[in-house]
Design an enzyme around this catalytic site. Structure first.
Site, short mmCIF file in Angstrom:
data_model
loop_
_atom_site.label_atom_id
_atom_site.label_comp_id
_atom_site.label_asym_id
_atom_site.label_seq_id
_atom_site.Cartn_x
_atom_site.Cartn_y
_atom_site.Cartn_z
N GLU A 96 -1.39 -5.31 -0.03
CA GLU A 96 -2.80 -4.90 0.02
C GLU A 96 -2.87 -3.37 0.08
O GLU A 96 -1.95 -2.71 0.57
CB GLU A 96 -3.44 -5.56 1.25
CG GLU A 96 -4.88 -5.25 1.56
CD GLU A 96 -5.91 -5.57 0.49
OE1 GLU A 96 -5.72 -5.13 -0.65
OE2 GLU A 96 -6.94 -6.18 0.82
N ASP A 97 -3.96 -2.81 -0.43
CA ASP A 97 -4.09 -1.35 -0.43
C ASP A 97 -4.42 -0.81 0.96
O ASP A 97 -3.77 0.08 1.48
CB ASP A 97 -5.14 -0.88 -1.46
CG ASP A 97 -6.47 -1.62 -1.32
OD1 ASP A 97 -6.60 -2.49 -0.44
OD2 ASP A 97 -7.39 -1.32 -2.10
N ASP A 100 -9.25 -2.35 6.61
CA ASP A 100 -10.34 -1.61 7.24
C ASP A 100 -10.90 -2.48 8.38
O ASP A 100 -10.44 -2.41 9.52
CB ASP A 100 -11.37 -1.32 6.14
CG ASP A 100 -12.56 -0.52 6.61
OD1 ASP A 100 -12.47 0.17 7.61
OD2 ASP A 100 -13.61 -0.58 5.93
N PHE A 149 -13.53 7.22 4.79
CA PHE A 149 -13.41 6.62 3.47
C PHE A 149 -12.49 7.46 2.59
O PHE A 149 -12.64 8.66 2.48
CB PHE A 149 -14.80 6.53 2.82
CG PHE A 149 -14.80 5.69 1.58
CD1 PHE A 149 -14.76 4.31 1.67
CD2 PHE A 149 -14.81 6.29 0.33
CE1 PHE A 149 -14.74 3.53 0.52
CE2 PHE A 149 -14.80 5.51 -0.82
CZ PHE A 149 -14.76 4.13 -0.73
N ARG A 162 -9.49 5.90 -9.06
CA ARG A 162 -8.27 5.09 -8.85
C ARG A 162 -7.04 5.78 -9.43
O ARG A 162 -5.93 5.55 -9.00
CB ARG A 162 -8.42 3.72 -9.53
CG ARG A 162 -9.47 2.81 -8.90
CD ARG A 162 -9.31 1.40 -9.43
NE ARG A 162 -10.47 0.56 -9.20
CZ ARG A 162 -10.71 -0.12 -8.08
NH1 ARG A 162 -9.86 -0.04 -7.08
NH2 ARG A 162 -11.78 -0.86 -7.95
#
Ligand code: 5GP
Length: 174
Positions: A96-97, A100, A149, A162
């Site tokens: 997973e990136d 959060d 963020f 991206r």
């Protein structure tokens, strides 16, 4: 998009942490066959760099989910692309990136575990420990960051950024 992006984690720092993660995972899997799952879209760059650093037999699967609108998590996870092969009795690495609130990772874990893999190992490039809304234990983490963020290296804002080779913080949201 013309937002100001402040460099936060450099491309060099990412690659050097990936070398360490690659070693840890090579050591963990020790010649086992592994199904590595790329969580789309955000982890495609991390995934493609990471699996090249894991020295074992790997087959690739892609799991598409969407849970974000703009810069906040909706809390609702929508599957946009499911796995193409069963993972029953396989050793699975879920890539997973960023974690959060933890809602997406928990959803993904439950979805994979319900398919009865031989084992499930989780790795996330980034974790925001202060943003967690549900407990979410990860086996491997690239970097723990504050609750801000970020974009780049696969992560987007409104579909853009991206392709940045580094991770940056967005300065001037409209
Ligand atoms: P969670 O369910 O843990 O709140 O959110 C996980 C997903 O939200 C990640 O897979 C990622 O796509 C997105 N996300 C969370 N934080 C950020 C962030 O700082 N930047 C970007 N671009 N996406 C994020």
């Amino acid at each position: 998009m013309k937002l100001q992006i402040n460099p936060f984690i450099s491309a060099e720092k990412i690659q050097s942490r990936l070398n360490e993660l690659g070693k840890e995972l090579t050591e963990k899997f020790k010649d086992q066959h592994v199904v590595a799952i790329c969580v789309l879209k955000g982890s495609f760059m991390f995934y493609s760099d990471l699996i090249r650093k894991i020295d074992t037999d790997i087959s690739c699967e892609f799991f598409g989910v969407s849970s974000y609108h703009g810069t906040s998590s909706s809390g609702e996870v929508k599957v946009t692309l499911d796995l193409t092969h069963p993972v029953e009795n396989k050793h699975v690495l879920l890539v997973e990136d960023i974690v959060d609130t933890g809602l997406t990772m928990n959803y993904l874990k439950n979805s994979i575990l319900s398919r009865k893999p031989a084992s499930l190992t989780t790795v996330a490039l980034l974790e925001k420990p202060d943003a967690l809304k549900v407990p979410c234990k990860l086996d491997h983490v690239g970097f723990k960051i504050s609750n801000e963020f970020v974009v780049g290296y696969g992560l987007d804002y409104e579909g853009y950024y991206r392709n940045l080779p580094f991770i940056g913080q967005v300065q001037n949201f409209q």
